[in-house]
Design a protein around this motif. Structure first.
Motif, PDB file in Angstrom:
ATOM      1  N   LEU A 143       0.800  -1.224   0.000  1.00 12.00           N
ATOM      2  CA  LEU A 143       0.000   0.000   0.000  1.00 12.00           C
ATOM      3  C   LEU A 143       0.836   1.278   0.000  1.00 12.00           C
ATOM      4  CD1 LEU A 143      -2.769  -0.951   2.583  1.00 12.00           C
ATOM      5  CD2 LEU A 143      -2.970  -0.852   0.100  1.00 12.00           C
ATOM      6  N   ILE A 144       1.886   1.295   0.786  1.00 12.58           N
ATOM      7  CA  ILE A 144       2.643   2.532   0.948  1.00 12.58           C
ATOM      8  C   ILE A 144       3.806   2.629  -0.035  1.00 12.58           C
ATOM      9  CG2 ILE A 144       4.019   3.901   2.575  1.00 12.58           C
ATOM     10  CD1 ILE A 144       2.146   2.736   4.783  1.00 12.58           C
ATOM     11  N   GLU A 145       4.551   1.538  -0.171  1.00  8.40           N
ATOM     12  CA  GLU A 145       5.722   1.582  -1.047  1.00  8.40           C
ATOM     13  C   GLU A 145       5.355   1.310  -2.510  1.00  8.40           C
ATOM     14  OE1 GLU A 145       8.067   2.838   0.546  1.00  8.40           O
ATOM     15  OE2 GLU A 145       7.617   2.213   2.588  1.00  8.40           O
ATOM     16  N   GLY A 146       4.212   0.667  -2.752  1.00  9.24           N
ATOM     17  CA  GLY A 146       3.745   0.456  -4.120  1.00  9.24           C
ATOM     18  C   GLY A 146       4.314  -0.763  -4.832  1.00  9.24           C
ATOM     19  N   TYR A 147       4.863  -1.708  -4.078  1.00  7.83           N
ATOM     20  CA  TYR A 147       5.381  -2.923  -4.702  1.00  7.83           C
ATOM     21  C   TYR A 147       4.225  -3.852  -5.070  1.00  7.83           C
ATOM     22  CZ  TYR A 147      10.048  -1.654  -3.039  1.00  7.83           C
ATOM     23  OH  TYR A 147      11.238  -1.017  -2.813  1.00  7.83           O
ATOM     24  N   ALA A 153       7.226 -10.750  -2.847  1.00  8.21           N
ATOM     25  CA  ALA A 153       7.673 -12.132  -2.676  1.00  8.21           C
ATOM     26  C   ALA A 153       9.189 -12.227  -2.752  1.00  8.21           C
ATOM     27  CB  ALA A 153       7.024 -13.023  -3.746  1.00  8.21           C
ATOM     28  N   GLU A 154       9.765 -11.509  -3.703  1.00  6.92           N
ATOM     29  CA  GLU A 154      11.217 -11.517  -3.864  1.00  6.92           C
ATOM     30  C   GLU A 154      11.918 -10.826  -2.692  1.00  6.92           C
ATOM     31  OE1 GLU A 154      14.343  -9.490  -6.905  1.00  6.92           O
ATOM     32  OE2 GLU A 154      12.568 -10.406  -7.809  1.00  6.92           O
ATOM     33  N   ILE A 155      11.361  -9.716  -2.237  1.00  6.23           N
ATOM     34  CA  ILE A 155      11.983  -8.938  -1.164  1.00  6.23           C
ATOM     35  C   ILE A 155      12.014  -9.720   0.150  1.00  6.23           C
ATOM     36  CG2 ILE A 155      11.712  -6.895   0.319  1.00  6.23           C
ATOM     37  CD1 ILE A 155      10.620  -5.439  -2.191  1.00  6.23           C
ATOM     38  N   ILE A 156      10.886 -10.348   0.523  1.00  7.53           N
ATOM     39  CA  ILE A 156      10.841 -11.008   1.827  1.00  7.53           C
ATOM     40  C   ILE A 156      10.861 -12.534   1.732  1.00  7.53           C
ATOM     41  CG2 ILE A 156       9.812  -9.068   3.020  1.00  7.53           C
ATOM     42  CD1 ILE A 156       7.118 -10.418   2.905  1.00  7.53           C
TER      43      ILE A 156
END
Length: 187
Positions: A143-147, A153-156
């Motif tokens: 919601l905030i960062e827009g990913y 999925a890749e980030i975390i």
């Protein structure tokens, strides 16, 4: 008067040469904004400050990789977010993939984020802050960062389906929390 972008570019060039005064100036220019980003992920303000400072150390160590393809603030913000996520993974192993359930396309496409008029932004922020990290991280990233879910999925290190599921579950908890708050405030 020189535009801020030119000033920042000169500071960045000096930082690439390990100029400590330039690093301090760049830190002062971005520390408040990056602290705010860290606070969205870390529930403790002291830990958020520590993570933000760790992110600056990482940024200054790898500043030679900054190629000005994106704004410096965006590049730095990504480092802060990744540092927050690393800290959450290290201290709370709650970001592991949950059991993937069969979710219908109708549920996955639920984009209704409407809330009652009485609900304030601070109420929403507080509700997100009170979520378990596995939900709040996904909500913040989405919601905030827009990913999108593939990026999350890749980030975390979860699957896109898990990202969607955690977003939906977090959203459901927030809706229930906000209903309770709006009933309590209406009394």
């Amino acid at each position: 008067m020189k535009p801020i972008k030119q000033i920042h570019n000169k500071l960045i060039q000096k930082c690439k040469k390990h100029n400590e005064k330039a690093q301090l100036q760049l830190y002062k220019a971005y520390c408040n904004a990056m602290y705010a980003v860290a606070c969205r992920y870390m529930k403790d303000s002291v830990l958020a400050e520590d993570v933000m400072q760790d992110a600056f150390v990482k940024a200054f160590k790898s500043i030679h990789t900054y190629k000005e393809e994106v704004a410096f603030g965006a590049w730095l913000k990504r480092i802060v977010i990744n540092t927050c996520i690393d800290e959450l993974k290290k201290n709370k192993p709650v970001l592991v993939a949950i059991n993937e359930e069969v979710i219908t396309d109708e549920v996955l496409e639920d984009n209704s984020w409407q809330v009652d008029e009485a609900v304030t932004v601070s109420m929403i922020k507080k509700a997100i802050d009170n979520l378990p990290p596995k939900y709040s991280v996904v909500l913040n990233l989405y919601l905030i960062e827009g990913y999108d879910h593939n990026e999350i999925a890749e980030i975390i290190n979860i699957t896109p389906v898990t990202s969607r599921t955690q977003l939906l579950r977090g959203k459901k908890i927030i809706k229930e929390t906000l209903k309770t708050l709006s009933y309590a405030e209406g009394c």
